[in-house]
Design a protein around this motif. Sequence first.
Motif, mmCIF file in Angstrom:
data_model
loop_
_atom_site.group_PDB
_atom_site.id
_atom_site.type_symbol
_atom_site.label_atom_id
_atom_site.label_comp_id
_atom_site.label_asym_id
_atom_site.label_seq_id
_atom_site.Cartn_x
_atom_site.Cartn_y
_atom_site.Cartn_z
ATOM 1 N N LYS A 192 26.805 34.590 25.897
ATOM 2 C CA LYS A 192 27.545 34.563 27.156
ATOM 3 C C LYS A 192 26.785 33.781 28.221
ATOM 4 C CE LYS A 192 30.109 38.855 26.596
ATOM 5 N NZ LYS A 192 30.308 40.221 27.091
ATOM 6 N N ASP A 193 25.473 33.979 28.297
ATOM 7 C CA ASP A 193 24.667 33.279 29.291
ATOM 8 C C ASP A 193 24.713 31.773 29.074
ATOM 9 O OD1 ASP A 193 24.011 35.640 30.486
ATOM 10 O OD2 ASP A 193 22.026 35.786 29.557
ATOM 11 N N ALA A 194 24.670 31.332 27.834
ATOM 12 C CA ALA A 194 24.716 29.904 27.541
ATOM 13 C C ALA A 194 26.059 29.325 27.946
ATOM 14 C CB ALA A 194 24.456 29.671 26.056
ATOM 15 N N THR A 195 27.134 30.059 27.726
ATOM 16 C CA THR A 195 28.462 29.607 28.101
ATOM 17 C C THR A 195 28.607 29.560 29.615
ATOM 18 O OG1 THR A 195 29.317 30.626 26.108
ATOM 19 C CG2 THR A 195 30.918 30.048 27.758
ATOM 20 N N ALA A 196 27.983 30.463 30.319
ATOM 21 C CA ALA A 196 28.102 30.527 31.769
ATOM 22 C C ALA A 196 27.469 29.314 32.451
ATOM 23 C CB ALA A 196 27.451 31.803 32.281
ATOM 24 N N GLY A 253 27.779 26.152 31.429
ATOM 25 C CA GLY A 253 28.596 24.961 31.238
ATOM 26 C C GLY A 253 29.841 25.000 32.109
ATOM 27 N N PRO A 254 30.651 23.977 31.999
ATOM 28 C CA PRO A 254 31.894 23.949 32.774
ATOM 29 C C PRO A 254 32.890 24.979 32.257
ATOM 30 C CG PRO A 254 31.774 22.052 31.321
ATOM 31 C CD PRO A 254 30.472 22.783 31.207
ATOM 32 N N ARG A 313 42.115 21.190 35.617
ATOM 33 C CA ARG A 313 41.433 20.086 34.920
ATOM 34 C C ARG A 313 40.791 19.132 35.928
ATOM 35 N NH1 ARG A 313 45.493 18.613 32.274
ATOM 36 N NH2 ARG A 313 45.135 20.022 30.537
ATOM 37 N N ASP A 314 41.517 18.821 37.002
ATOM 38 C CA ASP A 314 40.973 17.929 38.025
ATOM 39 C C ASP A 314 39.719 18.516 38.678
ATOM 40 O OD1 ASP A 314 43.034 16.141 37.541
ATOM 41 O OD2 ASP A 314 44.231 16.785 39.276
ATOM 42 N N ILE A 315 39.770 19.803 38.983
ATOM 43 C CA ILE A 315 38.622 20.464 39.610
ATOM 44 C C ILE A 315 37.427 20.469 38.668
ATOM 45 C CG2 ILE A 315 37.741 22.703 40.401
ATOM 46 C CD1 ILE A 315 40.588 23.199 41.534
ATOM 47 N N ILE A 316 37.665 20.811 37.402
ATOM 48 C CA ILE A 316 36.572 20.866 36.432
ATOM 49 C C ILE A 316 35.970 19.488 36.212
ATOM 50 C CG2 ILE A 316 36.026 21.337 34.007
ATOM 51 C CD1 ILE A 316 38.155 23.631 34.224
ATOM 52 N N GLU A 317 36.805 18.455 36.191
ATOM 53 C CA GLU A 317 36.280 17.092 36.044
ATOM 54 C C GLU A 317 35.428 16.706 37.254
ATOM 55 O OE1 GLU A 317 39.479 14.369 35.317
ATOM 56 O OE2 GLU A 317 39.903 15.220 33.350
#
Length: 55
Positions: free
Chosen positions: A8-12, A14-15, A33-37
Amino acid sequence: MTDDKTKKDATADGPYDVIYFAKKHRISQEDARDIIEKYGANRKEADKAGRRISA
């Protein structure tokens, strides 16, 4: 046995996933998608942008 906390920590770090982010902020997947990009792995700024759009 896999350590779920580490996973979970590793996933947290990333985007966000687009679908998860869209549901979290109740916005369209296109907006998510726009915000994450734009903000990438900077979850704090992405959340701020998501809250601005959903308001």
